[in-house]
Write a protein that holds these residues in place. Structure first.
Motif, PDB file in Angstrom:
ATOM      1  N   VAL A 251       0.847  -1.197   0.000  1.00  0.00           N
ATOM      2  CA  VAL A 251       0.000   0.000   0.000  1.00  0.00           C
ATOM      3  C   VAL A 251       0.885   1.249   0.000  1.00  0.00           C
ATOM      4  O   VAL A 251       0.649   2.195  -0.751  1.00  0.00           O
ATOM      5  N   ALA A 264      -4.526   2.605  -3.835  1.00  0.00           N
ATOM      6  CA  ALA A 264      -3.875   2.352  -2.551  1.00  0.00           C
ATOM      7  C   ALA A 264      -4.904   2.391  -1.418  1.00  0.00           C
ATOM      8  O   ALA A 264      -4.856   1.576  -0.489  1.00  0.00           O
ATOM      9  N   ALA A 268      -5.784  -0.409   1.288  1.00  0.00           N
ATOM     10  CA  ALA A 268      -5.750  -0.133   2.723  1.00  0.00           C
ATOM     11  C   ALA A 268      -7.061  -0.584   3.358  1.00  0.00           C
ATOM     12  O   ALA A 268      -7.064  -1.128   4.473  1.00  0.00           O
TER      13      ALA A 268
END
Lengths: 291, 291
Positions: A251, A264, A268
């Protein structure tokens, strides 16, 4: 009346901090995850794409799944080893003589060390040619004398796990020492009178009484292991290749190397979902009895 | 411990002799174990400390003996590494975080401990649960936020983010002590005409001091060592010590002796407080677990 002003006034700073620095970013991240947004393409939030990032994540990203696998391997071995090692250390060092207290102070230092410092120190110690730990390992296990530990696929993960154990074992050792000290002494004495050996006493009497502490320690360490990122950045940078690139590292790279913020954020959230399950188990263990 | 022998010393039986021999091997094993643990945890730290005093030539030799030099320290405070500035940044961020975190956490802890809020215990638990959220998820929106309001690479941004890490824990650490404090003491003070706020300052806070100290030490250790957020949010002016470790990785290769100087600087406060840490910090984190 004054009381009610006090009631909310006292809470206000903490509420402000947690809204601005916790709840806002957590919510905002989710919003980003529904967008196609690469910071290098546009400084403004990109087009809304619904759940496309999640679809891509689940169906079309073998690299991400590789990082999930890396995280699972790392977490399993680091949790297991940390718990076993710290329990052994607790049994050895639970006394309160000067020797034990001094040794424990040394051990605590490892835990109070910045994770970044731990990682970078071990990168130095394990460096081929001039790394002191590398030399010692080569001396004890000649088979590994010429293996560049952090650059070799088979040893980089082992090193990452063991360094993590080095970092965390002192903390859990102290937890276990605290728990051992709170055990009722009579149960152990009863075992001794019955002539039970050390191992029988430990496995038959001590361990069952530590079940609760052990469960929470395992859970906490699992969470710490899944979140672990600093040592990956400072020690291996995810390498060799992506053999030690855990999910948080993946990430991190997606966000701050490729600036693919939308994707990303989706990653997450996937990670957070896993953590949420663990957090629920954790709070149930901690507060289950209080409902 | 349980000595049953009276004045007369009977001939030891075979079983007793065997047990005695067993005990002897156990205590030898114990000493070996303790020595091994001490070596495994102390030697790496010592090696890093020693490296700070080595000339670049000595760094890559494995000799234990070397001629100590202070050149690395001179180099580290020079324009390339600006160690002085980094120390200053770390101090500002740490002190700033503590100055906000401790009063606001103490206030919130008291509020959660004494007042009933709609939702009840959900709020403090929810606050703690946010700590299971991966750091990367928090930092993506905050990075955007700080960028848009021009706070990137400032101590303010770092202090704000650090608050999100330490405040939830600090509230819990302090709350535990306040929960244990009987309501009567406050009521007695209020009966004497003190306002609730006065009672909080004069009666509750002194009694909760151990919890506040634990929380302060915890916040200090976490903030001083914090690496990941600072890595993302700082680039130049506000770089803290842990992030500056990365600057020892140069194009010409890693300058390990500088890394060691920075590492030593990070460790010094931890060494000074490691005794206190052993007593307080760990108790705080495990307060919930051991119960």
């Amino acid at each position: 009346m004054r009381d009610s002003a006090l009631k909310w006034g006292l809470l206000a700073p903490a509420i402000l901090i947690s809204i601005a620095m916790l709840f806002y970013p957590i919510g905002r991240s989710f919003w980003y995850s529904l967008h196609d947004w690469n910071l290098t393409i546009s400084p403004q939030l990109g087009p809304f794409i619904g759940l496309d990032n999640y679809v891509r994540l689940l169906t079309d990203d073998p690299q991400f799944w590789h990082s999930v696998w890396v995280s699972c391997v790392f977490s399993f071995f680091s949790v297991f080893t940390t718990i076993v090692v710290s329990m052994l250390m607790a049994l050895l060092l639970q006394g309160s003589r000067q020797l034990e207290i001094n040794v424990r102070s040394i051990l605590v230092l490892a835990f109070a060390m910045s994770p970044a410092l731990v990682g970078i120190s071990w990168r130095f110690l394990l460096a081929p040619e001039f790394g002191a730990a590398d030399a010692v390992i080569g001396w004890i296990f000649p088979r590994w004398a010429d293996v560049p530990i952090l650059a070799d696929t088979s040893t980089a993960m082992v090193a990452l796990v063991l360094v993590d154990v080095w970092h965390w074992a002192p903390y859990f050792m102290l937890t276990f020492i605290g728990a051992l000290a709170s055990l009722p002494q009579e149960t152990i004495e009863a075992g001794q009178i019955d002539g039970a050996g050390r191992f029988r006493i430990f496995f038959g009497i001590v361990l069952p009484q530590l079940k609760g502490v052990l469960a929470i320690a395992i859970l906490l360490k699992t969470i710490f292991s899944i979140k672990m990122l600093e040592q990956v950045i400072t020690m291996t940078s995810g390498g060799p290749g992506s053999e030690t690139s855990t999910v948080p590292h993946k990430v991190y790279e997606t966000a701050f190397k490729f600036y693919d913020f939308g994707y990303a954020a989706a990653m997450a959230y996937f990670l957070a979902a896993a953590m949420l399950v663990l957090a629920m188990i954790y709070s149930r263990m901690l507060f289950g009895g209080q409902k | 411990m349980t000595s049953l022998s009276s004045g007369v010393a009977p001939m030891p039986t075979k079983a007793q002799i065997r047990r005695q021999r067993n005990r002897k091997t156990m205590s030898v094993l114990r000493i070996v174990g303790i020595l091994l643990i001490t070596a495994l945890w102390l030697l790496p730290v010592l090696w890093i400390c020693a490296t700070a005093f080595k000339s670049p030539g000595d760094v890559i030799s494995l000799d234990i003996f070397f001629t100590p030099t202070l050149d690395n320290f001179a180099k580290a405070v020079g324009p390339n590494y600006q160690l002085g500035g980094r120390i200053w940044n770390s101090i500002i961020v740490t002190v700033g975080t503590l100055l906000v975190a401790i009063p606001s956490s103490t206030a919130a802890a008291y509020a959660f401990s004494r007042f009933r809020y709609p939702g009840g215990i959900v709020w403090p638990i929810g606050l703690l649960a946010t700590q299971f959220v991966p750091a990367v998820m928090i930092i993506i929106p905050l990075f955007i936020l700080f960028r848009s309001i021009g706070l990137l690479d400032t101590p303010i941004a770092l202090i704000a983010v650090n608050l999100s890490v330490v405040v939830p824990y600090a509230i819990w650490m302090i709350k535990g002590f306040m929960d244990a404090l009987p309501m009567d003491m406050e009521e007695a003070a209020m009966m004497d005409g003190a306002s609730r706020f006065r009672a909080l300052i004069d009666v509750v806070i002194p009694v909760a001091m151990p919890g506040i100290i634990t929380a302060t030490i915890f916040c200090f250790v976490v903030t001083w060592n914090e690496f990941f957020y600072a890595l993302i949010l700082t680039s130049n002016d506000s770089v803290t010590l842990p992030v500056s470790l990365m600057s020892a990785r140069t194009d010409k290769g890693d300058e390990w002796e500088i890394m060691a100087v920075i590492g030593l600087t990070i460790m010094v406060p931890m060494m000074l407080i490691s005794r206190v840490v052993q007593r307080h910090f760990l108790k705080g984190l495990t307060a919930g677990a051991v119960k």
